[in-house]
Enzyme design. Structure first.
Site, PDB file in Angstrom:
ATOM      1  N   TYR A 157      -3.825 -65.839  45.860  1.00  0.00           N
ATOM      2  CA  TYR A 157      -3.979 -67.042  45.138  1.00  0.00           C
ATOM      3  C   TYR A 157      -4.769 -67.786  46.264  1.00  0.00           C
ATOM      4  CZ  TYR A 157      -2.373 -65.862  40.706  1.00  0.00           C
ATOM      5  OH  TYR A 157      -1.978 -65.212  39.511  1.00  0.00           O
ATOM      6  N   TYR A 193      -2.340 -57.437  41.582  1.00  0.00           N
ATOM      7  CA  TYR A 193      -2.017 -57.806  42.624  1.00  0.00           C
ATOM      8  C   TYR A 193      -0.411 -57.595  43.141  1.00  0.00           C
ATOM      9  CZ  TYR A 193      -0.273 -62.176  40.758  1.00  0.00           C
ATOM     10  OH  TYR A 193       0.313 -62.974  40.090  1.00  0.00           O
ATOM     11  N   ARG A 214       1.602 -56.756  39.844  1.00  0.00           N
ATOM     12  CA  ARG A 214       1.360 -57.325  38.699  1.00  0.00           C
ATOM     13  C   ARG A 214       0.010 -56.896  37.907  1.00  0.00           C
ATOM     14  NH1 ARG A 214       2.391 -62.676  36.292  1.00  0.00           N
ATOM     15  NH2 ARG A 214       3.007 -61.123  34.767  1.00  0.00           N
ATOM     16  N   HIS A 217      -4.426 -60.498  35.396  1.00  0.00           N
ATOM     17  CA  HIS A 217      -4.303 -61.592  34.324  1.00  0.00           C
ATOM     18  C   HIS A 217      -5.097 -62.666  35.089  1.00  0.00           C
ATOM     19  CE1 HIS A 217      -0.721 -61.903  36.889  1.00  0.00           C
ATOM     20  NE2 HIS A 217      -0.914 -63.258  37.007  1.00  0.00           N
ATOM     21  N   HIS A 219      -3.890 -66.983  34.203  1.00  0.00           N
ATOM     22  CA  HIS A 219      -3.033 -67.977  34.166  1.00  0.00           C
ATOM     23  C   HIS A 219      -3.368 -69.193  33.030  1.00  0.00           C
ATOM     24  CE1 HIS A 219       0.538 -66.794  36.535  1.00  0.00           C
ATOM     25  NE2 HIS A 219      -0.594 -66.022  37.172  1.00  0.00           N
TER      26      HIS A 219
HETATM   27  C1  BEZ Z   1       2.013 -64.906  39.140  1.00  0.00           C
HETATM   28  O1  BEZ Z   1       1.532 -65.539  39.687  1.00  0.00           O
HETATM   29  O2  BEZ Z   1       1.713 -64.503  38.023  1.00  0.00           O
HETATM   30  C2  BEZ Z   1       3.415 -64.277  39.392  1.00  0.00           C
HETATM   31  C3  BEZ Z   1       3.563 -64.040  40.954  1.00  0.00           C
HETATM   32  C4  BEZ Z   1       5.073 -63.583  41.373  1.00  0.00           C
HETATM   33  C5  BEZ Z   1       6.016 -63.511  40.373  1.00  0.00           C
HETATM   34  C6  BEZ Z   1       5.806 -64.091  38.926  1.00  0.00           C
HETATM   35  C7  BEZ Z   1       4.365 -64.450  38.720  1.00  0.00           C
HETATM   36 FE    FE Z   2      -0.436 -64.559  38.525  1.00  0.00          FE
END
Ligand code: BEZ
Ligand code: FE
Length: 303
Positions: A157, A193, A214, A217, A219
């Site tokens: 990010y 990531y 993860r 996606h 957000h």
């Molecule tokens: C996220 O940005 O999606 C995220 C990253 C770490 C833990 C939970 C969500």
């Molecule tokens: Fe995320």
């Protein structure tokens, strides 16, 4: 002087909260003590294990800065964040599903015009995102602010990068829905990531032989007056980690099939330089109250 065996001790600690004026605080403290004491009894926790836990929690706190929240990460990987989400959203009545906020929301985003490219300097396959915000009956909701954010092609990010303060936001913006409830923008296709693994939470993930990934996606935080704030992601169908998200955040309704397109123009009629992807996903808002969350950052900086 009172002396307690292991079960009488639990009753004594619970009794010590008897005078708590706020009944909710009293209930929360009693249940916390019951669960903690049960854990110690069930596991016959050793002094070494208790000491390890204290050291682990101490290091978790020490890892927190104004831009890093290791305790939220701990809550995420233990499934606590998604459980809090679940007990607070038991009935969605056709509204879009919710998921974790995550640690990379930085508060209100900078508004950008529809169609803007929010990742103009980033490498990656181009993507056009189009969406509509409606109520449960499909009535468009106009003038609604929608914050969007996602990781870059390397899995970071903007706020994780050392030059964030000087460079400003990237792959992060706010759009306000038009009269028809629509908003649209350009960006890059995000990739899967790893969550940050350079702290105690990462140590726990690696020691327990879990992976830290993860699935890809984007957000979204949709905050319409008169409706519950919607905190969610849209996941990209086919991602390798879609069934094993390290924070347990995937829900099937949030998985979107991204179309691969080679048309010379994008849906807003502007030219496309190369083949591109199309994400189409609409949000249905549940009537209710509430304010969008503020990012929860630690109050102290690293020394
Ligand atoms: C996220 O940005 O999606 C995220 C990253 C770490 C833990 C939970 C969500
Ligand atoms: Fe995320």
């Amino acid at each position: 002087m009172p002396q307690f065996n292991d079960t009488e001790l639990t009753a004594a600690v619970i009794g010590s909260f008897e005078e708590t004026p706020d009944p909710r605080v009293k209930f929360l403290m009693e249940e916390l003590v019951k669960s903690l004491h049960d854990y110690v009894r069930k596991t016959d926790l050793t002094f070494d294990e208790w000491g390890y836990a204290i050291d682990f929690l101490t290091r978790t706190g020490q890892k927190c800065t104004s831009s890093r929240q290791e305790f939220i990460l701990l809550s995420d990987v233990l499934g606590v964040s998604m459980l809090v989400d679940a007990v607070n959203h038991r009935e969605r009545e056709g509204a879009t599903e919710t998921t974790v906020l995550g640690p990379f929301y930085v508060g209100e985003h900078k508004p950008m015009p529809h169609g803007a490219d929010i990742s103009p300097d980033l490498a990656g396959e181009r993507m056009f995102v189009q969406s509509r915000v409606t109520d449960l009956g499909g009535k468009p909701l106009a003038g609604v602010p929608v914050d969007v954010w996602h990781a870059d092609d390397d899995g970071y990010y903007d706020s994780q990068k050392p030059d964030y303060e000087t460079r400003g936001p990237s792959s992060r913006a706010r759009f306000v829905t038009d009269a028809d409830g629509r908003f649209f923008f350009r960006t890059i296709l995000p990739c899967s990531y790893p969550i940050p693994t350079d702290g105690p939470v990462g140590e726990m993930i690696l020691q327990t032989r879990r992976h830290p990934m993860r699935p890809a996606h984007v957000h979204f935080l949709v905050d319409a007056p008169g409706y519950e704030p919607l905190i969610t992601h849209v996941f990209i169908e086919g991602d390798k980690y879609i069934d094993s998200d390290v924070v347990f955040g995937v829900k099937s309704d949030l998985i979107s099939k991204i179309e691969k397109r080679s048309d010379a123009v994008m849906p807003d009629g502007k030219p496309a330089a190369a083949p591109w992807h199309l994400m189409t996903y609409d949000f249905r808002m549940k009537p209710g109250k509430g304010t969008a969350p503020k990012p929860m950052m630690a109050v102290t900086e690293d020394a």
